[in-house]
Design a protein around this motif. Structure first.
Motif, PDB file in Angstrom:
ATOM      1  N   ALA A 191      -6.940  -6.547  16.002  1.00 13.52           N
ATOM      2  CA  ALA A 191      -7.833  -6.398  15.089  1.00 13.52           C
ATOM      3  C   ALA A 191      -6.818  -7.471  13.597  1.00 13.52           C
ATOM      4  O   ALA A 191      -8.026  -7.997  13.401  1.00 13.52           O
ATOM      5  N   GLU A 192      -5.220  -7.550  13.429  1.00 13.00           N
ATOM      6  CA  GLU A 192      -5.576  -7.900  12.444  1.00 13.00           C
ATOM      7  C   GLU A 192      -4.776  -8.924  12.135  1.00 13.00           C
ATOM      8  O   GLU A 192      -4.069  -9.576  11.499  1.00 13.00           O
ATOM      9  N   GLY A 193      -4.781  -9.253  13.447  1.00 10.61           N
ATOM     10  CA  GLY A 193      -3.847 -10.349  14.073  1.00 10.61           C
ATOM     11  C   GLY A 193      -2.621 -10.497  13.225  1.00 10.61           C
ATOM     12  O   GLY A 193      -1.089 -11.280  13.720  1.00 10.61           O
ATOM     13  N   ILE A 194      -1.559  -9.195  13.757  1.00 10.84           N
ATOM     14  CA  ILE A 194       0.008  -8.544  13.408  1.00 10.84           C
ATOM     15  C   ILE A 194       0.687  -7.841  14.676  1.00 10.84           C
ATOM     16  O   ILE A 194      -0.324  -6.790  15.615  1.00 10.84           O
ATOM     17  N   ASP A 195       2.032  -8.607  14.153  1.00 14.66           N
ATOM     18  CA  ASP A 195       2.382  -7.387  15.535  1.00 14.66           C
ATOM     19  C   ASP A 195       2.699  -6.074  15.505  1.00 14.66           C
ATOM     20  O   ASP A 195       2.423  -5.660  14.127  1.00 14.66           O
ATOM     21  N   GLU A 196       2.231  -5.686  16.540  1.00 12.26           N
ATOM     22  CA  GLU A 196       2.276  -4.015  16.416  1.00 12.26           C
ATOM     23  C   GLU A 196       3.441  -3.381  15.422  1.00 12.26           C
ATOM     24  O   GLU A 196       3.202  -1.985  15.149  1.00 12.26           O
ATOM     25  N   ARG A 197       4.558  -3.701  15.512  1.00 12.40           N
ATOM     26  CA  ARG A 197       5.753  -3.410  15.009  1.00 12.40           C
ATOM     27  C   ARG A 197       5.691  -3.260  13.111  1.00 12.40           C
ATOM     28  O   ARG A 197       5.979  -2.372  12.701  1.00 12.40           O
ATOM     29  N   VAL A 198       5.388  -4.634  13.477  1.00  9.46           N
ATOM     30  CA  VAL A 198       5.149  -4.555  11.478  1.00  9.46           C
ATOM     31  C   VAL A 198       4.073  -3.593  10.830  1.00  9.46           C
ATOM     32  O   VAL A 198       4.157  -3.222  10.667  1.00  9.46           O
ATOM     33  N   LEU A 199       2.679  -3.718  11.710  1.00 14.30           N
ATOM     34  CA  LEU A 199       1.368  -2.471  11.286  1.00 14.30           C
ATOM     35  C   LEU A 199       2.294  -0.818  12.075  1.00 14.30           C
ATOM     36  O   LEU A 199       1.978   0.089  10.894  1.00 14.30           O
ATOM     37  N   ALA A 200       2.831  -0.837  13.009  1.00 13.38           N
ATOM     38  CA  ALA A 200       3.747   0.922  12.820  1.00 13.38           C
ATOM     39  C   ALA A 200       4.685   0.872  11.266  1.00 13.38           C
ATOM     40  O   ALA A 200       4.622   1.800  11.071  1.00 13.38           O
ATOM     41  N   GLN A 201       5.142  -0.098  10.987  1.00 13.93           N
ATOM     42  CA  GLN A 201       5.707  -0.176  10.211  1.00 13.93           C
ATOM     43  C   GLN A 201       5.413   0.695   8.936  1.00 13.93           C
ATOM     44  O   GLN A 201       6.313   0.889   7.524  1.00 13.93           O
ATOM     45  N   ARG A 202       4.554  -0.371   8.671  1.00 14.76           N
ATOM     46  CA  ARG A 202       3.615  -0.262   7.021  1.00 14.76           C
ATOM     47  C   ARG A 202       3.086   1.616   7.387  1.00 14.76           C
ATOM     48  O   ARG A 202       3.247   1.870   5.860  1.00 14.76           O
ATOM     49  N   TYR A 203       2.808   2.027   8.731  1.00 19.36           N
ATOM     50  CA  TYR A 203       2.129   3.406   8.412  1.00 19.36           C
ATOM     51  C   TYR A 203       3.180   4.214   7.861  1.00 19.36           C
ATOM     52  O   TYR A 203       2.648   5.395   7.625  1.00 19.36           O
ATOM     53  N   ILE A 204       4.084   3.741   8.426  1.00 23.37           N
ATOM     54  CA  ILE A 204       4.917   5.183   8.287  1.00 23.37           C
ATOM     55  C   ILE A 204       6.059   4.660   7.436  1.00 23.37           C
ATOM     56  O   ILE A 204       6.561   6.204   6.481  1.00 23.37           O
ATOM     57  N   ASP A 205       5.549   3.527   6.099  1.00 26.33           N
ATOM     58  CA  ASP A 205       6.001   3.908   5.294  1.00 26.33           C
ATOM     59  C   ASP A 205       5.426   4.776   4.418  1.00 26.33           C
ATOM     60  O   ASP A 205       5.525   5.504   3.202  1.00 26.33           O
ATOM     61  N   ALA A 206       4.030   3.879   4.208  1.00 20.31           N
ATOM     62  CA  ALA A 206       2.592   5.113   4.425  1.00 20.31           C
ATOM     63  C   ALA A 206       2.959   6.543   4.415  1.00 20.31           C
ATOM     64  O   ALA A 206       3.062   7.136   3.088  1.00 20.31           O
TER      65      ALA A 206
END
Length: 445
Positions: free
Chosen positions: A79-94
């Motif tokens: 939905a955001e047009g990004i790699d899922e690993r990038v998205l997962a890391q964002r929410y791990i950090d959050a």
């Protein structure tokens, strides 16, 4: 310590596998979005459990995972047009930021699915070779009916599942039985991994049992925790795989916290009442937030309301006020901190050792606050008694993991305070008002 064991449905004396060490595994988040307040209830509850055990001198090995491979992550990343690993890391950090904001101890280990893939594949392969799992068109499924103990945790019987008593069972033409669950999914969508069966990714229910198996001898731990919603199918399916592999149900004690409602309604996106921790923590402050979460016993649903928040805020203000007042008085009068504790501390810890009776334990904190106020109001103050009870209060708050700021006064601060007191004594109110304003500005009053 006594804990309510979900496996036996009764409160039991807690006896760890190793005398001075406790192993705890709490199911972590699937990282496709921010943590909502429901996600933070187990964070806070199991942090208190850990702190009590450590207060009693136990070494605690605390593990909580991150599910960073999942259909929801892939969908959100697309939905955001990004790699899922990038998205997962964002929410791990959050998620880790929320831990820090709530002054929670970080886990000893935080394994991720992507870092455990070789072990997951090897574990599934063993289950296939031992006849507990089977491959069909690149997918792998677990044979649930080979596990006689299946359903002991949740109380859901295989017969009921086969009769359609649960809407959690999916019909799937590939399965030998509709109750079987996926260990490996063949897919060409999103992140994939090579396996003996296909390019794909693991099913959700295998990761935790493999991580426990990877970190603890024989895949056995003292306490497995998580939300009530994980009992079935997630924890039940974990146990099934452990029974197949190790002939034991992973943990000696299963501990589950209940859910959170918002104004007597279930929190859900469809109702538009989801409350994100990242928004609520700054609004309430760490101490009000955590006190709210512990105001109701963890095995009971927590109903979040503005009335509850208002009442808790009054209690937290009482604690904050007495800390500020006593700290100021002790520093101005050069009274040394005490190293002795009032029996109230032991009473509070014993309440927490009784299946985490947080509401009773919090009432002991308020007893300490009341006692300090009574001591402080006396014309002839007992400095030793005040210092002892003040130290006790700080120790109580530390066991809970609260974070109340205590200002350390400089010589100038103390001098200003004494000038203010002197000005009031000689009724020089104009100067007293000016000094009071300065003291407020410096955060002393």
């Amino acid at each position: 310590m006594k804990l309510f064991n979900s496996m036996t449905n009764k409160k039991e004396e807690f006896i760890p596998i190793k005398e001075d060490e406790v192993s705890i595994y709490v199911c972590g988040p699937t990282v496709y979005n921010h943590a909502h307040i429901g996600n933070t209830r187990p964070l806070i509850i199991f942090d208190v459990l850990r702190r009590v055990l450590e207060y009693r001198g136990k070494k605690v090995i605390f593990v909580s995972n991150f599910t960073d491979v999942d259909d929801k992550i892939i969908k959100a990343a697309k939905a955001e047009g990004i790699d899922e690993r990038v998205l997962a890391q964002r929410y791990i950090d959050a998620y880790n930021a929320v831990r820090d904001e709530l002054n929670l101890l970080h886990p000893t280990y935080t394994p991720r699915v992507t870092d455990t893939m070789d072990q997951i594949i090897a574990f599934i392969d063993d289950l296939v070779k031992n006849g507990f799992a089977y491959e069909k068109d690149g997918d792998v499924y677990f044979r649930v009916e080979k596990i006689e103990e299946y359903g002991h945790l949740s109380g859901i019987r295989i017969e009921d599942l086969l009769n359609g008593a649960s809407n959690r069972v999916e019909e799937n033409g590939k399965k030998e039985s509709p109750v079987d669950f996926a260990l490996w999914k063949k897919t060409d969508d999103g992140i994939q991994f090579d396996s003996p069966w296909s390019k794909g990714r693991p099913g959700w229910h295998t990761e935790c049992v493999v991580m426990i198996n990877d970190l603890f001898e024989g895949g056995k731990i003292d306490i497995h925790g998580g939300g009530q919603d994980l009992k079935f199918p997630h924890h039940e399916n974990e146990i099934a795989q452990s029974m197949a592999c190790h002939h034991h149900p992973i943990a000696n004690y299963w501990v589950h916290n209940q859910m959170i409602n918002i104004d007597n309604a279930k929190m859900s996106k469809s109702l538009g009442n989801v409350m994100w921790a990242k928004d609520l923590i700054p609004k309430l402050g760490i101490n009000v937030y955590k006190w709210v979460m512990m105001s109701t016993h963890y095995r009971n649903p927590l109903n979040y309301t503005e009335d509850l928040v208002s009442n808790v805020r009054k209690e937290v203000d009482k604690v904050s006020s007495v800390i500020k007042q006593i700290s100021l008085w002790m520093q101005v009068n050069h009274i040394d901190p005490s190293s002795q504790c009032d029996p109230l501390l032991e009473e509070m810890v014993e309440a927490l050792e009784d299946d985490l009776n947080t509401s009773l334990a919090l009432s002991k904190v308020l007893e300490a606050v009341k006692g300090l106020n009574q001591l402080y109001r006396q014309k002839e103050k007992d400095a030793d008694a005040i210092a002892k009870l003040y130290h006790t209060l700080l120790m109580m708050l530390e066991v809970f993991g609260f974070k109340f700021e205590i200002k350390t006064l400089t010589d100038k601060d103390i001098d200003l305070y004494q000038q203010w007191q002197n000005s009031k004594a000689i009724k020089d109110f104009e100067k007293a008002d000016s000094l009071r304003s300065q003291l407020i500005e410096r955060g002393i009053l």
